[in-house]
Design a protein around this motif. Structure first.
Motif, PDB file in Angstrom:
ATOM      1  N   ALA A 263      43.741  59.166  -4.649  1.00  0.00           N
ATOM      2  CA  ALA A 263      43.217  60.289  -5.423  1.00  0.00           C
ATOM      3  C   ALA A 263      41.720  60.446  -5.197  1.00  0.00           C
ATOM      4  O   ALA A 263      41.217  61.565  -5.166  1.00  0.00           O
ATOM      5  N   PHE A 264      41.027  59.331  -5.030  1.00  0.00           N
ATOM      6  CA  PHE A 264      39.587  59.399  -4.798  1.00  0.00           C
ATOM      7  C   PHE A 264      39.284  60.123  -3.489  1.00  0.00           C
ATOM      8  O   PHE A 264      38.364  60.942  -3.428  1.00  0.00           O
ATOM      9  N   ILE A 265      40.075  59.851  -2.470  1.00  0.00           N
ATOM     10  CA  ILE A 265      39.883  60.519  -1.174  1.00  0.00           C
ATOM     11  C   ILE A 265      40.128  62.016  -1.314  1.00  0.00           C
ATOM     12  O   ILE A 265      39.391  62.829  -0.760  1.00  0.00           O
ATOM     13  N   ASP A 266      41.155  62.385  -2.081  1.00  0.00           N
ATOM     14  CA  ASP A 266      41.429  63.807  -2.302  1.00  0.00           C
ATOM     15  C   ASP A 266      40.257  64.477  -3.013  1.00  0.00           C
ATOM     16  O   ASP A 266      39.906  65.619  -2.701  1.00  0.00           O
ATOM     17  N   TRP A 267      39.658  63.803  -3.979  1.00  0.00           N
ATOM     18  CA  TRP A 267      38.522  64.383  -4.694  1.00  0.00           C
ATOM     19  C   TRP A 267      37.291  64.498  -3.801  1.00  0.00           C
ATOM     20  O   TRP A 267      36.523  65.436  -3.923  1.00  0.00           O
ATOM     21  N   VAL A 268      37.126  63.549  -2.894  1.00  0.00           N
ATOM     22  CA  VAL A 268      35.998  63.621  -1.972  1.00  0.00           C
ATOM     23  C   VAL A 268      36.188  64.809  -1.026  1.00  0.00           C
ATOM     24  O   VAL A 268      35.238  65.533  -0.725  1.00  0.00           O
ATOM     25  N   LEU A 269      37.422  65.035  -0.606  1.00  0.00           N
ATOM     26  CA  LEU A 269      37.691  66.144   0.307  1.00  0.00           C
ATOM     27  C   LEU A 269      37.716  67.495  -0.409  1.00  0.00           C
ATOM     28  O   LEU A 269      37.515  68.526   0.221  1.00  0.00           O
ATOM     29  N   HIS A 270      37.973  67.490  -1.702  1.00  0.00           N
ATOM     30  CA  HIS A 270      38.046  68.716  -2.504  1.00  0.00           C
ATOM     31  C   HIS A 270      37.218  68.548  -3.775  1.00  0.00           C
ATOM     32  O   HIS A 270      37.759  68.418  -4.876  1.00  0.00           O
ATOM     33  N   PRO A 271      35.900  68.593  -3.654  1.00  0.00           N
ATOM     34  CA  PRO A 271      35.052  68.337  -4.835  1.00  0.00           C
ATOM     35  C   PRO A 271      35.212  69.390  -5.935  1.00  0.00           C
ATOM     36  O   PRO A 271      34.976  69.094  -7.103  1.00  0.00           O
ATOM     37  N   THR A 272      35.633  70.583  -5.601  1.00  0.00           N
ATOM     38  CA  THR A 272      35.816  71.597  -6.649  1.00  0.00           C
ATOM     39  C   THR A 272      36.944  71.215  -7.592  1.00  0.00           C
ATOM     40  O   THR A 272      36.903  71.555  -8.774  1.00  0.00           O
TER      41      THR A 272
END
Length: 81
Positions: A2-11
């Motif tokens: 999930a952290f990687i997803d948030w880094v790739l999609h900060p919005t």
């Protein structure tokens, strides 16, 4: 992951942060609704039936919220028969 997803999609992280900060839990929203006793009971049934969909319904415009709540409960009732 999930952290990687948030880094790739900060919005998405920003939207999740604001959602958590600005929205009351569904139980609090049910208490805050200005509805009659019968509709309060419907919202209680909605919470027992589908907590995730109940949160979505409670975010709706007040003009639509009661009708969609009743419609959803009727369809769930028909689905179980």
């Amino acid at each position: 992951m999930a952290f990687i997803d948030w880094v790739l999609h900060p919005t998405e992280l920003w939207a999740a942060f604001w959602y958590v900060m600005r929205h009351a839990p569904p139980d609090e929203k049910t208490m805050q609704l200005q509805v009659s006793g019968d509709m309060k009971r419907c919202y209680d049934f909605l919470e027992m039936t589908s907590r995730s969909f109940a949160a979505v319904i409670q975010e709706l415009n007040p003009k639509l919220r009661d009708g969609i709540c009743l419609f959803y409960l009727v369809l769930r009732g028909l689905d179980t028969i």
